[in-house]
Design a protein around this motif. Structure first.
Motif, PDB file in Angstrom:
ATOM      1  N   THR A 124      36.357  42.754  46.612  1.00 32.32           N
ATOM      2  CA  THR A 124      37.402  43.020  45.636  1.00 32.32           C
ATOM      3  C   THR A 124      37.261  44.446  45.123  1.00 32.32           C
ATOM      4  O   THR A 124      36.206  44.805  44.593  1.00 32.32           O
ATOM      5  N   PHE A 125      38.291  45.237  45.327  1.00 29.53           N
ATOM      6  CA  PHE A 125      38.321  46.590  44.789  1.00 29.53           C
ATOM      7  C   PHE A 125      39.759  47.082  44.759  1.00 29.53           C
ATOM      8  O   PHE A 125      40.617  46.594  45.481  1.00 29.53           O
ATOM      9  N   HIS A 126      40.005  48.029  43.863  1.00 31.71           N
ATOM     10  CA  HIS A 126      41.338  48.650  43.706  1.00 31.71           C
ATOM     11  C   HIS A 126      42.429  47.606  43.472  1.00 31.71           C
ATOM     12  O   HIS A 126      43.567  47.757  43.918  1.00 31.71           O
ATOM     13  N   GLY A 127      42.059  46.528  42.764  1.00 27.61           N
ATOM     14  CA  GLY A 127      43.044  45.510  42.408  1.00 27.61           C
ATOM     15  C   GLY A 127      43.448  44.585  43.531  1.00 27.61           C
ATOM     16  O   GLY A 127      44.424  43.840  43.404  1.00 27.61           O
ATOM     17  N   GLU A 175      40.734  42.572  37.735  1.00 32.83           N
ATOM     18  CA  GLU A 175      40.496  43.965  38.075  1.00 32.83           C
ATOM     19  C   GLU A 175      39.037  44.308  37.801  1.00 32.83           C
ATOM     20  O   GLU A 175      38.421  43.777  36.886  1.00 32.83           O
ATOM     21  N   GLY A 176      38.479  45.208  38.561  1.00 29.82           N
ATOM     22  CA  GLY A 176      37.103  45.609  38.313  1.00 29.82           C
ATOM     23  C   GLY A 176      36.573  46.457  39.430  1.00 29.82           C
ATOM     24  O   GLY A 176      37.268  46.743  40.409  1.00 29.82           O
ATOM     25  N   PRO A 177      35.318  46.859  39.355  1.00 31.85           N
ATOM     26  CA  PRO A 177      34.713  47.679  40.392  1.00 31.85           C
ATOM     27  C   PRO A 177      34.490  46.872  41.637  1.00 31.85           C
ATOM     28  O   PRO A 177      34.569  45.637  41.634  1.00 31.85           O
ATOM     29  N   PRO A 178      34.245  47.507  42.806  1.00 28.74           N
ATOM     30  CA  PRO A 178      34.004  46.789  44.045  1.00 28.74           C
ATOM     31  C   PRO A 178      32.919  45.738  43.890  1.00 28.74           C
ATOM     32  O   PRO A 178      31.884  45.978  43.283  1.00 28.74           O
TER      33      PRO A 178
END
Length: 305
Positions: A269-272, A296-299
C-alpha cells in the motif's frame, strides 16, 4: 356656492400638483417596472448564467493546465512519454509482402517500424498510405513489392532528449515518428508527434483508437494492469497521480517502493493505492491488481492480500 369653489380649487390644485410632479412620478414608476422586469429576468436566467460561469471557469482551468504543460516540456524527456519497446507495434521486414500488408491493415497505427534480425535493428518506417499506393501501382501483385524501397529511413533520437527539443525537431523535419535509443544505441521505444501534443492538450481520440492496452477495469472497482504499462499513461487514462520520477512503468514503481522484486500474491500500500502482484515472470512483475487503499499512509511491508 362656497362649497363648489372649494371643490374646484382642490381639483385645480391636484391637477397642478400632478403636472409639476409628473416627471418624478413617471421616473419612479419606470424604475419600479424596470426593477420588477430585472428581477423576473434574473430568476429565469440564473441557471443559464451559473452554467455559463461554470463553463468559463473550467475553460480557464483547462487553459492554465495547457500553459503549465507547455512550460513543463523542457523538464520532460522523450523516455517519459515514449511507447516502450515491449508495447511497440513493429513488423519483421523479412516477412512475406502479403503478411506485411495484413499486419498493416490490422494495426490501428499509420506508421510502423520495420526491423531485421532483432528489434534493435530498425531498418525503416512503413507508412500505410505508401504501401497501398505501391499495391495499386503493382496491380495488387504482392510479389512485385519491395517493402524496404517503400519504407522511409528511420530517425533515431536519444532517450534523454527533452520534449521541448523533440517537438521543435518534429516540426522542423516535418516528421511524425522517431525511434528512441539509449546511450548504447539499443532501441528503447518510439515517440510520436501526437505523444508530445497529448502532453499539452490531453488525449486526442480518433475513430481508429483502441482501448488502452494492458489495462482492464474490473467490476469490483479494481484495475488489472500489465507491469509494462507506463505510469504516465495510467495516470492520464484513469486520472491518477502516481509518481513517475523514480520509475517509468507501473512494475518499476512497485519494485522501487518495495525495494525488492515481490513474489506473487504479495501486496503493498502506497500513494493511496493497494497493489497486489498477480503474476511474476522470472525477475519481472508481469501483472498487478490495483485498487484504492482504505487507509492513506506510507508504503507498507509485503503482506498477503
Amino acid at each position: 356656492m362656497n362649497a363648489g369653489w372649494i371643490v374646484a380649487s382642490l381639483l385645480c390644485a391636484a391637477i397642478l400638483f400632478a403636472i409639476v410632479l409628473r416627471k418624478p412620478l413617471l421616473a419612479m414608476f419606470d424604475l419600479e417596472l424596470a426593477n420588477r422586469k430585472r428581477r423576473r429576468l434574473s430568476q429565469q436566467e440564473t441557471r443559464a448564467i451559473i452554467q455559463r460561469l461554470r463553463s468559463e471557469t473550467q475553460a480557464m482551468k483547462d487553459d492554465r493546465s495547457r500553459v503549465e504543460a507547455l512550460l513543463a516540456l523542457s523538464e520532460l524527456e522523450v523516455s517519459d512519454v515514449m511507447v516502450h519497446r515491449t508495447n511497440m507495434r513493429s513488423i519483421n521486414a523479412d516477412n512475406a509482402p502479403d503478411m506485411i500488408v495484413r499486419e498493416v491493415l490490422q494495426s490501428p497505427h499509420t506508421r510502423l517500424p520495420l526491423w531485421k534480425g532483432s528489434l534493435d535493428n530498425i531498418v525503416g518506417i512503413l507508412h500505410a498510405k505508401d504501401l497501398l499506393r505501391a499495391l495499386n501501382e503493382a496491380d495488387h501483385d504482392f510479389s512485385c513489392i519491395d517493402i524496404l524501397k517503400i519504407a522511409a529511413k528511420p530517425w533515431f533520437v536519444p532517450d534523454t532528449t527533452s520534449l521541448d527539443d523533440q517537438l521543435n525537431a518534429f516540426l522542423r523535419r516535418k516528421a511524425h515518428i522517431a525511434i528512441v535509443v539509449d546511450e548504447y544505441g539499443e532501441v528503447e521505444g518510439l515517440v510520436t508527434l501526437e505523444d508530445i501534443i497529448e502532453e499539452i492538450v490531453g488525449d486526442i481520440a480518433d475513430e481508429h483508437d483502441v482501448e488502452m492496452q494492458g489495462v482492464k477495469q474490473e467490476a469490483d472497482g479494481s484495475v488489472v494492469v500489465e507491469g509494462t504499462v507506463p505510469i504516465r499513461d495510467l495516470n492520464r487514462a484513469l486520472g491518477w497521480a502516481l509518481p513517475d520520477e523514480e520509475a517509468t512503468t507501473i512494475a518499476g514503481l512497485v519494485i522501487h517502493e518495495a525495494q525488492s522484486i515481490p513474489e506473487e500474491k504479495q501486496a503493498f500500500t502506497f500513494h493511496g493505492k493497494r497493489f497486489v502482484v498477480m503474476k511474476r515472470d522470472k525477475n519481472r512483475i508481469a501483472r498487478l491488481r490495483i485498487r484504492p487503499a482504505s487507509v492513506e499512509g506510507p508504503p507498507q511491508p509485503a503482506a498477503k492480500p
